[in-house]
Scaffold this active site. Structure first.
Site, mmCIF file in Angstrom:
data_model
loop_
_atom_site.group_PDB
_atom_site.id
_atom_site.type_symbol
_atom_site.label_atom_id
_atom_site.label_comp_id
_atom_site.label_asym_id
_atom_site.label_seq_id
_atom_site.Cartn_x
_atom_site.Cartn_y
_atom_site.Cartn_z
ATOM 1 N N ASP A 228 0.874 -1.180 0.000
ATOM 2 C CA ASP A 228 0.000 0.000 0.000
ATOM 3 C C ASP A 228 0.908 1.225 0.000
ATOM 4 O O ASP A 228 2.119 1.121 0.235
ATOM 5 C CB ASP A 228 -0.876 -0.002 1.264
ATOM 6 C CG ASP A 228 -1.734 1.255 1.361
ATOM 7 O OD1 ASP A 228 -2.397 1.620 0.367
ATOM 8 O OD2 ASP A 228 -1.744 1.898 2.429
ATOM 9 N N SER A 229 0.305 2.388 -0.225
ATOM 10 C CA SER A 229 1.070 3.630 -0.155
ATOM 11 C C SER A 229 1.616 3.863 1.253
ATOM 12 O O SER A 229 2.561 4.618 1.431
ATOM 13 C CB SER A 229 0.174 4.797 -0.558
ATOM 14 O OG SER A 229 -0.955 4.837 0.289
ATOM 15 N N CYS B 59 -4.445 -1.136 -1.933
ATOM 16 C CA CYS B 59 -4.637 0.305 -2.066
ATOM 17 C C CYS B 59 -5.569 0.506 -3.260
ATOM 18 O O CYS B 59 -5.311 -0.029 -4.341
ATOM 19 C CB CYS B 59 -3.280 0.957 -2.319
ATOM 20 S SG CYS B 59 -3.337 2.695 -2.769
ATOM 21 N N ASN B 60 -6.643 1.228 -3.039
ATOM 22 C CA ASN B 60 -7.607 1.422 -4.133
ATOM 23 C C ASN B 60 -7.012 2.278 -5.242
ATOM 24 O O ASN B 60 -7.271 2.044 -6.420
ATOM 25 C CB ASN B 60 -8.879 2.072 -3.603
ATOM 26 C CG ASN B 60 -9.711 1.100 -2.790
ATOM 27 O OD1 ASN B 60 -10.580 0.430 -3.321
ATOM 28 N ND2 ASN B 60 -9.418 0.994 -1.505
ATOM 29 N N GLU C 198 -4.704 8.516 9.774
ATOM 30 C CA GLU C 198 -3.295 8.372 10.156
ATOM 31 C C GLU C 198 -3.010 9.058 11.487
ATOM 32 O O GLU C 198 -2.116 8.662 12.229
ATOM 33 C CB GLU C 198 -2.395 8.930 9.047
ATOM 34 C CG GLU C 198 -2.590 8.158 7.753
ATOM 35 C CD GLU C 198 -1.386 8.134 6.845
ATOM 36 O OE1 GLU C 198 -0.410 8.822 7.125
ATOM 37 O OE2 GLU C 198 -1.459 7.393 5.834
ATOM 38 N N CYS D 35 -11.331 3.220 -0.216
ATOM 39 C CA CYS D 35 -9.987 3.640 0.193
ATOM 40 C C CYS D 35 -9.667 2.823 1.427
ATOM 41 O O CYS D 35 -10.508 2.712 2.332
ATOM 42 C CB CYS D 35 -9.966 5.131 0.528
ATOM 43 S SG CYS D 35 -8.425 5.655 1.296
ATOM 44 N N THR D 36 -8.479 2.242 1.447
ATOM 45 C CA THR D 36 -8.186 1.297 2.527
ATOM 46 C C THR D 36 -7.985 1.975 3.885
ATOM 47 O O THR D 36 -7.926 1.286 4.909
ATOM 48 C CB THR D 36 -6.956 0.431 2.165
ATOM 49 O OG1 THR D 36 -5.870 1.284 1.779
ATOM 50 C CG2 THR D 36 -7.291 -0.511 1.016
ATOM 51 N N HIS D 37 -7.894 3.308 3.895
ATOM 52 C CA HIS D 37 -7.822 4.005 5.180
ATOM 53 C C HIS D 37 -9.195 4.123 5.856
ATOM 54 O O HIS D 37 -9.281 4.235 7.077
ATOM 55 C CB HIS D 37 -7.308 5.439 4.983
ATOM 56 C CG HIS D 37 -5.830 5.556 4.894
ATOM 57 N ND1 HIS D 37 -5.110 5.069 3.832
ATOM 58 C CD2 HIS D 37 -4.921 6.125 5.728
ATOM 59 C CE1 HIS D 37 -3.827 5.345 4.019
ATOM 60 N NE2 HIS D 37 -3.684 5.972 5.159
#
Ligand code: DGL
Length: 279
Positions: A11-12, A74-75, A158, A190-192
């Site tokens: 992922d980023s 990560c999308n 985050e 979005c994976t967040h």
């Protein structure tokens, strides 16, 4: 025969840990190697060519670790780089968009679907297309799609601000138009975003199904490994390794709550930008 090689996940940064957690849930016996490209995050506001280059470099790193599968957790990278990675990888590649779209179409009852994601993911239109083609496949007509970029959800996740007034106000600002449109299913593209699921669910109110793309992708990982006869089958103790392109200590501090359990220490540092790749 069992294949005990690890599953590679990238992922980023840390958002992909929500996908990793789901993989651990459904495949507790599998070893995993996670790479978070924190030094070059976020991907969500970068150009297509940059995200493809970064993704190819991350793929090379995971391949150097002899992984049996690569999961693009990560999308944004899935939307921009999946086709390229699938063509160039020596191992199967799983992305998060199609499984997320499938789960969304299965969940909706009134056909009104909301998609929230980064600017990059939404602007590619990849999710809209994926949802529309899944609906077609299942014979569902009259789908209405409402999209919204929610860029501030990433720094909130985050920062660990998952359940405070700022998160609630931000969610209200972003999500009110989707609520007013009468959607019954909202895909967190979005994976967040699963970190903010509680606030998102509260803002949307009763009767809205939230789709976690990580959960959907983890099922695909399990199905593919089993179909290809490549599960670890409980042979040996699974290893869980982590690498980041930024400072390992910083990664571990932010990552621990994402995983819902303590992170093993010993996160490695690696800069994938050393790999030369052609786009
Ligand atoms: N995790 C990324 C995604 O799913 C969002 C964070 C970023 O912009 O890098 O798109």
């Amino acid at each position: 025969m069992a294949d005990t090689r690890p599953i590679g996940v990238f992922d980023s940064g840390i958002g992909g840990l929500t996908v990793l957690r789901e993989i651990w849930n459904v495949l507790p016996g599998e070893s995993t190697i996670y790479f978070g490209d924190n030094a070059r995050a976020p991907y969500g506001n970068k150009s297509r060519s940059t995200v493809i280059r970064y993704s190819l470099q991350n793929m090379k790193f995971l391949e150097s670790k002899d992984v049996k599968m690569i999961v693009i957790a990560c999308n944004t990278a899935s939307a921009y780089a999946y086709d390229t990675l699938k063509d160039r990888s020596g191992v199967p590649v799983v992305e998060v968009v199609t499984p997320g779209a499938e789960a969304t179409v299965r969940a909706t009852r009134n056909g009104k679907i909301g998609i929230i994601g980064t600017k990059a993911t939404i602007s590619t239109g990849v999710y809209r297309q994926a949802v529309e083609s899944c609906a077609l496949k299942h014979g569902i007509k009259n789908i209405e799609i409402y999209q919204k970029t929610c860029p501030l959800f990433v720094p909130l996740a985050e920062e660990g601000w998952w359940d405070n007034d700022i998160a609630r106000l931000t969610a209200k600002e972003y999500l009110t138009p989707l609520k007013e449109a009468g959607i019954d299913t909202l895909v967190m593209a979005c994976t967040h975003y699963p970190l903010l699921a509680k606030v998102i669910a509260e803002t949307m109110g009763e009767g809205i199904t939230l789709v976690n793309t990580g959960e959907a992708a983890a099922s695909v990982v399990r199905e593919m490994l089993s179909k290809d006869g490549k599960t670890a089958e409980g042979n040996g103790a699974p290893k869980r390794e982590f690498y980041t392109s930024d400072e390992p200590m910083m990664f571990e501090n932010v990552a621990a709550p994402f995983l819902g359990e303590g992170l093993p220490s010993g996160t490695g540092h690696f800069s994938t930008d050393r790999y030369e790749v052609e786009i």
